[in-house]
Design a protein around this motif. Structure first.
Motif, PDB file in Angstrom:
ATOM      1  N   VAL A 163       0.859  -1.179   0.000  1.00 43.36           N
ATOM      2  CA  VAL A 163       0.000   0.000   0.000  1.00 43.36           C
ATOM      3  C   VAL A 163       0.897   1.231   0.000  1.00 43.36           C
ATOM      4  CG1 VAL A 163      -1.785   1.274   1.245  1.00 43.36           C
ATOM      5  CG2 VAL A 163      -1.809  -1.231   1.268  1.00 43.36           C
ATOM      6  N   ASP A 164       0.702   2.118  -0.977  1.00 48.28           N
ATOM      7  CA  ASP A 164       1.585   3.290  -1.100  1.00 48.28           C
ATOM      8  C   ASP A 164       1.252   4.334  -0.036  1.00 48.28           C
ATOM      9  OD1 ASP A 164      -0.616   4.770  -1.900  1.00 48.28           O
ATOM     10  OD2 ASP A 164      -0.189   4.593  -4.035  1.00 48.28           O
ATOM     11  N   PRO A 165       2.068   5.411   0.037  1.00 50.52           N
ATOM     12  CA  PRO A 165       1.848   6.439   1.075  1.00 50.52           C
ATOM     13  C   PRO A 165       0.463   7.079   1.016  1.00 50.52           C
ATOM     14  CG  PRO A 165       4.033   6.678   0.117  1.00 50.52           C
ATOM     15  CD  PRO A 165       3.315   5.664  -0.717  1.00 50.52           C
ATOM     16  N   ASN A 166      -0.201   7.029  -0.135  1.00 50.19           N
ATOM     17  CA  ASN A 166      -1.529   7.612  -0.275  1.00 50.19           C
ATOM     18  C   ASN A 166      -2.652   6.629   0.075  1.00 50.19           C
ATOM     19  OD1 ASN A 166      -0.445  10.081  -1.195  1.00 50.19           O
ATOM     20  ND2 ASN A 166      -0.192   9.176  -3.248  1.00 50.19           N
ATOM     21  N   GLY A 167      -2.263   5.433   0.508  1.00 51.89           N
ATOM     22  CA  GLY A 167      -3.258   4.429   0.856  1.00 51.89           C
ATOM     23  C   GLY A 167      -3.786   3.660  -0.330  1.00 51.89           C
ATOM     24  N   GLN A 168      -3.200   3.825  -1.473  1.00 54.92           N
ATOM     25  CA  GLN A 168      -3.631   3.118  -2.670  1.00 54.92           C
ATOM     26  C   GLN A 168      -2.901   1.774  -2.783  1.00 54.92           C
ATOM     27  OE1 GLN A 168      -6.162   4.333  -4.588  1.00 54.92           O
ATOM     28  NE2 GLN A 168      -6.236   5.957  -3.013  1.00 54.92           N
ATOM     29  N   LEU A 169      -3.602   0.803  -3.337  1.00 53.15           N
ATOM     30  CA  LEU A 169      -2.984  -0.504  -3.536  1.00 53.15           C
ATOM     31  C   LEU A 169      -1.913  -0.409  -4.603  1.00 53.15           C
ATOM     32  CD1 LEU A 169      -6.212  -2.712  -3.466  1.00 53.15           C
ATOM     33  CD2 LEU A 169      -4.568  -2.378  -1.629  1.00 53.15           C
ATOM     34  N   GLY A 170      -0.693  -0.871  -4.234  1.00 50.69           N
ATOM     35  CA  GLY A 170       0.402  -0.772  -5.182  1.00 50.69           C
ATOM     36  C   GLY A 170       0.782  -2.081  -5.820  1.00 50.69           C
ATOM     37  N   GLY A 171       0.291  -3.187  -5.306  1.00 53.94           N
ATOM     38  CA  GLY A 171       0.644  -4.481  -5.870  1.00 53.94           C
ATOM     39  C   GLY A 171       0.371  -5.597  -4.876  1.00 53.94           C
ATOM     40  N   ALA A 172       0.228  -6.791  -5.377  1.00 53.37           N
ATOM     41  CA  ALA A 172      -0.057  -7.946  -4.526  1.00 53.37           C
ATOM     42  C   ALA A 172       0.693  -9.154  -5.054  1.00 53.37           C
ATOM     43  CB  ALA A 172      -1.555  -8.224  -4.487  1.00 53.37           C
ATOM     44  N   LEU A 173       1.196  -9.941  -4.142  1.00 51.06           N
ATOM     45  CA  LEU A 173       1.909 -11.161  -4.486  1.00 51.06           C
ATOM     46  C   LEU A 173       1.224 -12.363  -3.830  1.00 51.06           C
ATOM     47  CD1 LEU A 173       5.696 -10.270  -4.081  1.00 51.06           C
ATOM     48  CD2 LEU A 173       4.483 -10.689  -6.213  1.00 51.06           C
ATOM     49  N   ASN A 174       1.042 -13.412  -4.614  1.00 55.09           N
ATOM     50  CA  ASN A 174       0.553 -14.700  -4.101  1.00 55.09           C
ATOM     51  C   ASN A 174      -0.797 -14.600  -3.408  1.00 55.09           C
ATOM     52  OD1 ASN A 174       3.102 -15.871  -4.902  1.00 55.09           O
ATOM     53  ND2 ASN A 174       3.969 -14.982  -3.032  1.00 55.09           N
ATOM     54  N   VAL A 175      -1.638 -13.695  -3.832  1.00 56.87           N
ATOM     55  CA  VAL A 175      -2.998 -13.578  -3.334  1.00 56.87           C
ATOM     56  C   VAL A 175      -3.933 -14.089  -4.423  1.00 56.87           C
ATOM     57  CG1 VAL A 175      -4.798 -12.041  -2.490  1.00 56.87           C
ATOM     58  CG2 VAL A 175      -2.406 -11.599  -1.901  1.00 56.87           C
ATOM     59  N   ASP A 176      -4.711 -15.104  -4.106  1.00 58.76           N
ATOM     60  CA  ASP A 176      -5.610 -15.698  -5.097  1.00 58.76           C
ATOM     61  C   ASP A 176      -6.778 -14.755  -5.376  1.00 58.76           C
ATOM     62  OD1 ASP A 176      -4.079 -17.998  -5.291  1.00 58.76           O
ATOM     63  OD2 ASP A 176      -5.104 -18.946  -3.598  1.00 58.76           O
TER      64      ASP A 176
ATOM     65  N   VAL B 179       7.224  -1.431   7.253  1.00 61.23           N
ATOM     66  CA  VAL B 179       7.303  -0.066   6.718  1.00 61.23           C
ATOM     67  C   VAL B 179       8.318  -0.002   5.585  1.00 61.23           C
ATOM     68  CG1 VAL B 179       7.802   2.343   7.289  1.00 61.23           C
ATOM     69  CG2 VAL B 179       6.641   0.877   8.956  1.00 61.23           C
ATOM     70  N   VAL B 180       7.909   0.623   4.486  1.00 57.87           N
ATOM     71  CA  VAL B 180       8.797   0.822   3.329  1.00 57.87           C
ATOM     72  C   VAL B 180       9.200   2.311   3.280  1.00 57.87           C
ATOM     73  CG1 VAL B 180       9.039   0.643   0.829  1.00 57.87           C
ATOM     74  CG2 VAL B 180       7.605  -1.005   2.072  1.00 57.87           C
ATOM     75  N   ASP B 181      10.495   2.561   3.466  1.00 58.98           N
ATOM     76  CA  ASP B 181      11.005   3.946   3.433  1.00 58.98           C
ATOM     77  C   ASP B 181      11.287   4.332   1.986  1.00 58.98           C
ATOM     78  OD1 ASP B 181      12.073   6.378   3.900  1.00 58.98           O
ATOM     79  OD2 ASP B 181      13.733   5.681   5.167  1.00 58.98           O
ATOM     80  N   LEU B 182      10.479   5.276   1.465  1.00 61.22           N
ATOM     81  CA  LEU B 182      10.614   5.701   0.061  1.00 61.22           C
ATOM     82  C   LEU B 182      11.425   6.992  -0.077  1.00 61.22           C
ATOM     83  CD1 LEU B 182       6.920   5.064  -1.042  1.00 61.22           C
ATOM     84  CD2 LEU B 182       8.885   3.564  -1.374  1.00 61.22           C
ATOM     85  N   GLY B 183      11.902   7.531   1.041  1.00 63.58           N
ATOM     86  CA  GLY B 183      12.617   8.811   0.985  1.00 63.58           C
ATOM     87  C   GLY B 183      11.640   9.975   0.995  1.00 63.58           C
ATOM     88  N   ASN B 184      12.186  11.171   1.234  1.00 66.66           N
ATOM     89  CA  ASN B 184      11.354  12.386   1.274  1.00 66.66           C
ATOM     90  C   ASN B 184      10.218  12.247   2.287  1.00 66.66           C
ATOM     91  OD1 ASN B 184      12.912  13.545  -0.814  1.00 66.66           O
ATOM     92  ND2 ASN B 184      11.644  12.499  -2.368  1.00 66.66           N
ATOM     93  N   ASN B 185      10.534  11.539   3.397  1.00 69.38           N
ATOM     94  CA  ASN B 185       9.549  11.338   4.469  1.00 69.38           C
ATOM     95  C   ASN B 185       8.278  10.634   4.002  1.00 69.38           C
ATOM     96  OD1 ASN B 185      11.119  12.573   6.496  1.00 69.38           O
ATOM     97  ND2 ASN B 185      10.468  14.615   5.792  1.00 69.38           N
ATOM     98  N   GLU B 186       8.381   9.831   2.968  1.00 69.17           N
ATOM     99  CA  GLU B 186       7.239   9.056   2.502  1.00 69.17           C
ATOM    100  C   GLU B 186       7.450   7.571   2.837  1.00 69.17           C
ATOM    101  OE1 GLU B 186       6.704   9.783  -1.638  1.00 69.17           O
ATOM    102  OE2 GLU B 186       5.450  11.561  -1.272  1.00 69.17           O
ATOM    103  N   ARG B 187       6.379   6.984   3.311  1.00 66.04           N
ATOM    104  CA  ARG B 187       6.482   5.583   3.719  1.00 66.04           C
ATOM    105  C   ARG B 187       5.267   4.790   3.226  1.00 66.04           C
ATOM    106  NH1 ARG B 187       8.374   6.000  10.087  1.00 66.04           N
ATOM    107  NH2 ARG B 187      10.406   6.998   9.693  1.00 66.04           N
ATOM    108  N   GLY B 188       5.569   3.641   2.663  1.00 65.45           N
ATOM    109  CA  GLY B 188       4.502   2.727   2.283  1.00 65.45           C
ATOM    110  C   GLY B 188       4.437   1.581   3.293  1.00 65.45           C
ATOM    111  N   LEU B 189       3.481   0.723   3.119  1.00 58.97           N
ATOM    112  CA  LEU B 189       3.303  -0.409   4.027  1.00 58.97           C
ATOM    113  C   LEU B 189       3.164  -1.710   3.234  1.00 58.97           C
ATOM    114  CD1 LEU B 189       0.710   1.090   6.568  1.00 58.97           C
ATOM    115  CD2 LEU B 189       3.169   0.807   6.917  1.00 58.97           C
ATOM    116  N   VAL B 190       3.775  -2.757   3.737  1.00 56.49           N
ATOM    117  CA  VAL B 190       3.643  -4.084   3.143  1.00 56.49           C
ATOM    118  C   VAL B 190       2.946  -4.985   4.165  1.00 56.49           C
ATOM    119  CG1 VAL B 190       4.819  -6.134   2.281  1.00 56.49           C
ATOM    120  CG2 VAL B 190       5.654  -3.868   1.654  1.00 56.49           C
TER     121      VAL B 190
END
Length: 397
Positions: free
Chosen positions: A88-101, A130-141
């Motif tokens: 999930v990206d810093p904006n709360g949008q889905l960014g990708g999924a792995l191994n989810v049926d 937490v995914v550190d994307l730089g520029n104080n932006e963080r995504g979540l896995v």
């Protein structure tokens, strides 16, 4: 003070060994499997952390070159083929999924709804990375355990269930084997006893006839009583001979059976015990019984009652019909009663509160009533210091 004992209530070493082995195997398997699960969880978390770092490298580093990107996509992102993960990206949008049926027929809206539901489930299982994307932006896995790890998590419980089932089966097998062996011993002992009684009974009958041949010297009433006792021995012999075989039942007048036998018994128990019989049964009431065995039941209960009263008291037999057309016989005494802790033990083989005795009388009585006559025998009521009432119920259908 008399102490109760049970000659069969002894520890079976073989059962204990089997139980301990099952316990050790189950505990060892559980501990070892939990150790494997912990290590696999740590390894899968490392995979997800690597996945999170690769996303940060791809989307947060402006200095990544094409070779690095190829390495990340081919070697890292594609390495995870079993662990379900959603970014999930810093904006709360889905960014990708792995191994989810996800069903192929789902549209974009259905797909996103399904992934959001999976995120809630994953969050309950593990905190997101937490995914550190730089520029104080963080995504979540978000991630959860792989199917292999989930299966392994349930494995020890399945194993314990199997071991428990095996333990129960082993216990039932040992118990059944032990009961069968006990039955064989008692049947053999009973038949041998019946055989041994045959010779002295024949001799006693010969002596009775000899005494009757000289009425001037021997009182006829005495020989009559001796003959009754000999006939009684013959009845006992017939009972022992019938143990282990299916008895024949036939319609008998219950009033006559009980009264005739109690008349005989009353002359052979303590004179300080007052025995009475009261019947509310219809005249000519018949019940399908085996007379020899049923008299044995009455005898065992009555003698047990006389012992409980220490040879002094009142013994009352009451016969009546029940609403379901069954016939009930209550045998009440004024003895010492049965304590609550012993209420469930009185019919156990070997249980007795007497210094002498095998504790088999009530056990045999219950077996005769319930297994051979399809009836019931139980303690209707008992009060310590006041007495006990046993009830026999015979089906009249």
């Amino acid at each position: 003070m008399l102490k109760s004992f049970d000659i069969y209530n002894q520890n079976n070493i073989l059962k204990i060994i089997v139980a301990l082995n099952l316990l050790l195997v189950g505990t060892g398997s559980l501990l070892y499997t939990n150790r494997l699960i912990t290590r696999l969880e740590a390894r899968e978390e490392q995979y997800v952390q690597l996945y999170a770092k690769s996303i940060g490298y791809l989307f947060g580093s402006s200095q990544a070159n094409a070779g690095d990107l190829t390495f990340v996509t081919d070697e890292i992102l594609k390495a995870n083929k079993t662990i379900p993960a959603i970014y999930v990206d810093p904006n709360g949008q889905l960014g990708g999924a792995l191994n989810v049926d996800i069903p192929e027929e789902y549209n974009a809206e259905q797909r996103e709804k399904l992934l959001r539901q999976r995120i809630v489930e994953m969050r309950d299982r593990h905190p997101p990375l937490v995914v550190d994307l730089g520029n104080n932006e963080r995504g979540l896995v978000y991630y959860t355990n792989s199917s292999l790890l989930r299966q392994l998590t349930y494995f020890p419980y399945a194993l314990l269930a199997i071991l428990t089932a095996l333990g129960v089966l082993a216990y039932l097998s040992f118990s059944a084997s032990r009961r069968a062996e006990q039955n064989r011993v008692w049947v053999g002992l009973a038949k041998e006893t019946a055989h041994q009684l045959g010779t002295p009974m024949s001799s006693l009958m010969a002596w009775v006839e000899y005494m009757r041949s000289d009425p001037d010297q021997y009182d006829g009433s005495i020989t009559d009583e001796i003959e009754k006792d000999v006939r009684r021995l013959e009845t006992i012999t017939a009972r022992f001979s019938s143990i282990g075989s299916v008895p024949t039942l036939k319609e008998e007048n219950l009033n006559e059976v009980v009264r005739q036998f109690t008349d005989y018994l009353s002359k052979r128990i303590s004179t300080k015990v007052k025995m009475s019989v009261a019947s509310q049964l219809p005249a000519g009431q018949t019940v399908k019984i085996n007379r020899l065995l049923f008299e044995w039941v009455i005898e065992n209960i009555c003698k047990n009652a006389v012992d409980a009263m220490k040879g002094t008291g009142e013994l009352r037999l009451t016969m009546q019909t029940l609403p379901n057309r069954s016939v009930a016989i209550d045998i009440a005494d004024t003895g010492k009663g049965i304590s609550k802790k012993n209420m469930q033990k009185v019919f156990n083989p070997g249980f007795s509160t007497k210094k002498r005795g095998w504790g088999l009388g009530l056990t045999l009585a219950k077996r005769i009533v319930e297994e051979y006559h399809n009836g019931r025998l139980y303690v209707k009521s008992s009060e310590v210091g006041k007495g006990t009432t046993f009830r026999i119920v015979l089906n009249n259908s």
